[in-house]
Scaffold this active site. Structure first.
Site, PDB file in Angstrom:
ATOM      1  N   GLU A  47       0.841  -1.206   0.000  1.00 25.07           N
ATOM      2  CA  GLU A  47       0.000   0.000   0.000  1.00 25.07           C
ATOM      3  C   GLU A  47       0.877   1.256   0.000  1.00 25.07           C
ATOM      4  O   GLU A  47       0.610   2.220  -0.732  1.00 25.07           O
ATOM      5  CB  GLU A  47      -0.912  -0.020   1.222  1.00 25.07           C
ATOM      6  N   ASP A  51       0.830   3.848  -3.131  1.00 30.88           N
ATOM      7  CA  ASP A  51       0.436   5.242  -2.915  1.00 30.88           C
ATOM      8  C   ASP A  51       1.418   6.187  -3.593  1.00 30.88           C
ATOM      9  O   ASP A  51       1.020   7.169  -4.240  1.00 30.88           O
ATOM     10  CB  ASP A  51       0.369   5.525  -1.412  1.00 30.88           C
ATOM     11  N   GLU A 123      -4.443   0.749  -3.765  1.00 29.77           N
ATOM     12  CA  GLU A 123      -3.053   1.207  -3.723  1.00 29.77           C
ATOM     13  C   GLU A 123      -2.099   0.030  -3.551  1.00 29.77           C
ATOM     14  O   GLU A 123      -1.017   0.007  -4.155  1.00 29.77           O
ATOM     15  CB  GLU A 123      -2.874   2.215  -2.586  1.00 29.77           C
TER      16      GLU A 123
END
Length: 228
Positions: A47, A51, A123
């Site tokens: 994640e 991102d 993400e």
């Protein structure tokens, strides 16, 4: 799980050389509750990576799509395109919720439709694409899904303070009120803490190197609360 991974790979347009990366991206941290150790969670690491990849690709898209726009307008567009609601929308479009591996309690609580969980998982999937096949593949996926979102708004989004004010006025609420809570850091590099509140709605706190920046951060945080 193998079938779910195979189905999702078709939607993503990539067959993973290391399918375990996609499995990790789909396995929510709730599955680790009660079994956590000092080791890191692969989902959260992916994640984190995704991102950053998403932010860079969207910035590049905006830079090329709006060559005459000032930095401030590009920044507002960028914030709107990478915020939770936009990422969760993409997650819904690719049917990500049905592929998630959730603890029973999280699943029973509606986790597969939770915008926060969907955005984080999306993400993580972008991070898995990058980790497995590199930047070009991850960027291809982001461009294919974010281009239509980018084209929806011909004008840059309003700044957070203006957006919050218009949201409050549109619902017959008093104007947002800002107050300084304090100041952190050394005198030559202060960090201001400012709270914004809308009567009958709630409040949020923002931090920034100036009061103006802190106010924008607080307004953005409250907007995210009321829009979620």
């Amino acid at each position: 799980m193998a079938g779910a991974v195979a189905d999702l790979q078709v939607v993503l347009g990539h067959v993973f050389g290391r399918p375990e990366l996609l499995t990790q991206a789909l396995t929510h941290p709730s599955m680790q509750q009660g079994r956590r150790s000092k080791t890191s969670d692969p989902y959260e690491r992916l994640e984190f990576l995704g991102d950053r990849v998403l932010g860079l690709v969207v910035a590049e898209m905006l830079f090329n799509r709006f060559p005459a726009e000032a930095e401030g307008a590009l920044a507002r567009r960028h914030a709107a395109l990478v915020r939770r609601e936009a990422v969760a929308r993409v997650a819904n479009e690719i049917g990500l919720g049905r592929h998630l591996v959730l603890a029973k309690g999280e699943d029973d609580a509606g986790g597969r439709g939770n915008p926060g969980i969907l955005a984080d998982a999306c993400e993580a999937v972008i991070g898995a694409l990058y980790a497995d096949a590199g930047f070009a593949m991850a960027a291809t996926f982001v461009r294919s899904r974010w281009e239509s979102l980018m084209e929806e708004a011909l004008a840059p989004p309003k700044d957070a303070k203006t957006g919050l004010q218009e949201w409050a006025q549109g619902r017959g609420k008093p104007l947002p009120a800002y107050r300084v809570l304090g100041q952190e850091g050394p005198p030559h590099e202060p960090i201001f803490l400012i709270e914004v509140s809308v009567e009958g709605v709630g409040s949020a706190v923002g931090r920034g190197a100036s009061k103006r920046v802190a106010e924008q951060a607080a307004a953005g945080a409250l907007l995210e609360q009321v829009m979620s």
